[in-house]
Design a protein around this motif. Sequence first.
Motif, PDB file in Angstrom:
ATOM      1  N   ALA A   2       0.812  -1.214   0.000  1.00 34.97           N
ATOM      2  CA  ALA A   2       0.000   0.000   0.000  1.00 34.97           C
ATOM      3  C   ALA A   2       0.847   1.266   0.000  1.00 34.97           C
ATOM      4  O   ALA A   2       0.389   2.317  -0.433  1.00 34.97           O
ATOM      5  CB  ALA A   2      -0.930   0.009   1.209  1.00 34.97           C
ATOM      6  N   LYS A   3       2.085   1.195   0.450  1.00 38.24           N
ATOM      7  CA  LYS A   3       2.945   2.374   0.532  1.00 38.24           C
ATOM      8  C   LYS A   3       3.796   2.590  -0.720  1.00 38.24           C
ATOM      9  O   LYS A   3       4.462   3.603  -0.843  1.00 38.24           O
ATOM     10  CB  LYS A   3       3.859   2.275   1.752  1.00 38.24           C
ATOM     11  N   VAL A   4       3.766   1.675  -1.656  1.00 32.08           N
ATOM     12  CA  VAL A   4       4.558   1.808  -2.881  1.00 32.08           C
ATOM     13  C   VAL A   4       3.954   2.888  -3.755  1.00 32.08           C
ATOM     14  O   VAL A   4       2.759   2.872  -4.057  1.00 32.08           O
ATOM     15  CB  VAL A   4       4.628   0.466  -3.643  1.00 32.08           C
ATOM     16  N   GLN A   5       4.786   3.859  -4.167  1.00 30.78           N
ATOM     17  CA  GLN A   5       4.319   4.955  -4.999  1.00 30.78           C
ATOM     18  C   GLN A   5       4.840   4.880  -6.422  1.00 30.78           C
ATOM     19  O   GLN A   5       4.198   5.376  -7.341  1.00 30.78           O
ATOM     20  CB  GLN A   5       4.723   6.291  -4.384  1.00 30.78           C
ATOM     21  N   VAL A  23      16.127  -2.206 -10.559  1.00 27.14           N
ATOM     22  CA  VAL A  23      14.730  -1.859 -10.275  1.00 27.14           C
ATOM     23  C   VAL A  23      14.716  -1.040  -8.993  1.00 27.14           C
ATOM     24  O   VAL A  23      15.310  -1.435  -7.990  1.00 27.14           O
ATOM     25  CB  VAL A  23      13.856  -3.122 -10.111  1.00 27.14           C
ATOM     26  N   THR A  24      14.047   0.109  -9.032  1.00 36.48           N
ATOM     27  CA  THR A  24      13.919   0.970  -7.867  1.00 36.48           C
ATOM     28  C   THR A  24      12.452   1.061  -7.483  1.00 36.48           C
ATOM     29  O   THR A  24      11.611   1.382  -8.324  1.00 36.48           O
ATOM     30  CB  THR A  24      14.480   2.376  -8.146  1.00 36.48           C
ATOM     31  N   VAL A  25      12.162   0.769  -6.229  1.00 40.20           N
ATOM     32  CA  VAL A  25      10.793   0.846  -5.709  1.00 40.20           C
ATOM     33  C   VAL A  25      10.729   2.036  -4.768  1.00 40.20           C
ATOM     34  O   VAL A  25      11.413   2.055  -3.742  1.00 40.20           O
ATOM     35  CB  VAL A  25      10.417  -0.455  -4.957  1.00 40.20           C
ATOM     36  N   GLY A  26       9.943   3.027  -5.123  1.00 47.65           N
ATOM     37  CA  GLY A  26       9.786   4.221  -4.297  1.00 47.65           C
ATOM     38  C   GLY A  26       8.594   4.077  -3.363  1.00 47.65           C
ATOM     39  O   GLY A  26       7.500   3.741  -3.801  1.00 47.65           O
ATOM     40  N   THR A  27       8.831   4.286  -2.074  1.00 46.85           N
ATOM     41  CA  THR A  27       7.759   4.210  -1.086  1.00 46.85           C
ATOM     42  C   THR A  27       7.541   5.593  -0.486  1.00 46.85           C
ATOM     43  O   THR A  27       8.231   6.538  -0.838  1.00 46.85           O
ATOM     44  CB  THR A  27       8.103   3.208   0.028  1.00 46.85           C
TER      45      THR A  27
END
Length: 60
Positions: A2-5, A23-27
């Motif tokens: 739910a916090k992944v933007q 791969v970059t996951v922005g939260t």
Amino acid sequence: MAKVQSVTTNQGPLMRKYGLYSVTVGTMGSGHHIPALPEEVAFALRNQIASYARINEVDE
């Protein structure tokens, strides 16, 4: 999830030489980086994370 933007794939000059991506996951509070993945794996992972997080637009 739910916090992944955002979810992005990146490729610098050295990784381009070897056909690798990161791969970059922005939260909401930070970002997480997964380096040196083969192209097929990186794009599949990016799309799967975006699907789980229900992100409509995926940055390439």
